[in-house]
Design a protein around this motif. Structure first.
Motif, short mmCIF file in Angstrom:
data_model
loop_
_atom_site.label_atom_id
_atom_site.label_comp_id
_atom_site.label_asym_id
_atom_site.label_seq_id
_atom_site.Cartn_x
_atom_site.Cartn_y
_atom_site.Cartn_z
N TYR A 1 16.21 8.49 -3.34
CA TYR A 1 15.66 8.98 -4.60
C TYR A 1 14.35 8.27 -4.92
O TYR A 1 14.02 7.25 -4.32
CB TYR A 1 16.66 8.82 -5.75
N SER A 2 13.61 8.83 -5.85
CA SER A 2 12.34 8.24 -6.27
C SER A 2 12.51 7.54 -7.61
O SER A 2 13.24 8.01 -8.48
CB SER A 2 11.27 9.33 -6.40
N LEU A 3 11.80 6.44 -7.76
CA LEU A 3 11.87 5.63 -8.96
C LEU A 3 10.47 5.21 -9.33
O LEU A 3 9.69 4.79 -8.48
CB LEU A 3 12.74 4.39 -8.67
N THR A 4 10.12 5.32 -10.59
CA THR A 4 8.81 4.92 -11.07
C THR A 4 8.96 3.62 -11.86
O THR A 4 9.78 3.54 -12.76
CB THR A 4 8.20 6.00 -11.97
N ILE A 5 8.17 2.62 -11.47
CA ILE A 5 8.23 1.34 -12.17
C ILE A 5 6.81 0.85 -12.49
O ILE A 5 5.85 1.22 -11.82
CB ILE A 5 8.99 0.26 -11.37
N ALA B 1 -0.23 6.02 -9.84
CA ALA B 1 -0.98 6.70 -10.89
C ALA B 1 -2.48 6.48 -10.65
O ALA B 1 -2.87 5.50 -10.01
CB ALA B 1 -0.57 6.18 -12.25
N PRO B 2 -3.32 7.38 -11.16
CA PRO B 2 -4.77 7.26 -10.93
C PRO B 2 -5.36 5.90 -11.31
O PRO B 2 -6.25 5.40 -10.64
CB PRO B 2 -5.36 8.36 -11.79
N LEU B 3 -4.86 5.29 -12.36
CA LEU B 3 -5.38 3.98 -12.75
C LEU B 3 -4.56 2.82 -12.16
O LEU B 3 -4.76 1.68 -12.51
CB LEU B 3 -5.42 3.86 -14.28
N GLY B 4 -3.62 3.14 -11.27
CA GLY B 4 -2.88 2.13 -10.55
C GLY B 4 -1.53 1.74 -11.15
O GLY B 4 -0.77 1.02 -10.53
N ASP B 5 -1.23 2.19 -12.35
CA ASP B 5 0.03 1.81 -12.98
C ASP B 5 0.59 3.01 -13.72
O ASP B 5 -0.13 3.61 -14.52
CB ASP B 5 -0.21 0.67 -13.96
N PRO B 6 1.80 3.44 -13.47
CA PRO B 6 2.87 2.85 -12.66
C PRO B 6 2.79 3.29 -11.21
O PRO B 6 1.92 4.06 -10.81
CB PRO B 6 4.13 3.43 -13.32
N ILE B 7 3.76 2.79 -10.42
CA ILE B 7 3.89 3.18 -9.02
C ILE B 7 5.24 3.86 -8.83
O ILE B 7 6.19 3.59 -9.55
CB ILE B 7 3.74 1.98 -8.06
N SER C 1 0.83 -1.21 0.00
CA SER C 1 0.00 0.00 0.00
C SER C 1 0.86 1.26 0.00
O SER C 1 2.02 1.24 0.43
CB SER C 1 -0.89 0.03 1.24
N ILE C 2 0.25 2.36 -0.43
CA ILE C 2 0.94 3.65 -0.44
C ILE C 2 1.31 4.03 0.99
O ILE C 2 0.51 3.91 1.91
CB ILE C 2 0.05 4.74 -1.07
#
Length: 75
Positions: free
Chosen positions: A59-63, A46-52, A8-9
């Motif tokens: 640092y931040s990473l989007t996958i 993301a609003p539709l759940g993908d990506p996170i 979870s977030i």
């Protein structure tokens, strides 16, 4: 064992393993810093759940969620 896509977030977890022996995707995830015994926090989604977006090592990473399914974690 849980995978990163099920966390979870705001929840903090520790990477235990990257699945997928000898694949280029596994190598890419390891190169991005997603290595065993690394602490990770799910920052945003993301609003539709993908990506996170995950925060690790300062640092931040989007996958993508499909990639996150290959990362085993524990609380």
């Amino acid at each position: 064992m849980k995978t990163l896509d099920t966390i979870s977030i705001g929840q903090k977890c520790k990477i235990k393993n990257i699945l997928g022996e000898h694949t280029s995707l596994r190598r890419r995830l390891l190169d991005m810093g997603l290595t065993p015994d690394t602490d990770v926090v799910i920052s945003r989604q993301a609003p539709l759940g993908d990506p996170i977006e995950v925060t690790l090592r300062g640092y931040s990473l989007t996958i993508r969620k499909d990639d996150a399914k290959l990362i085993e974690v524990e609380d």
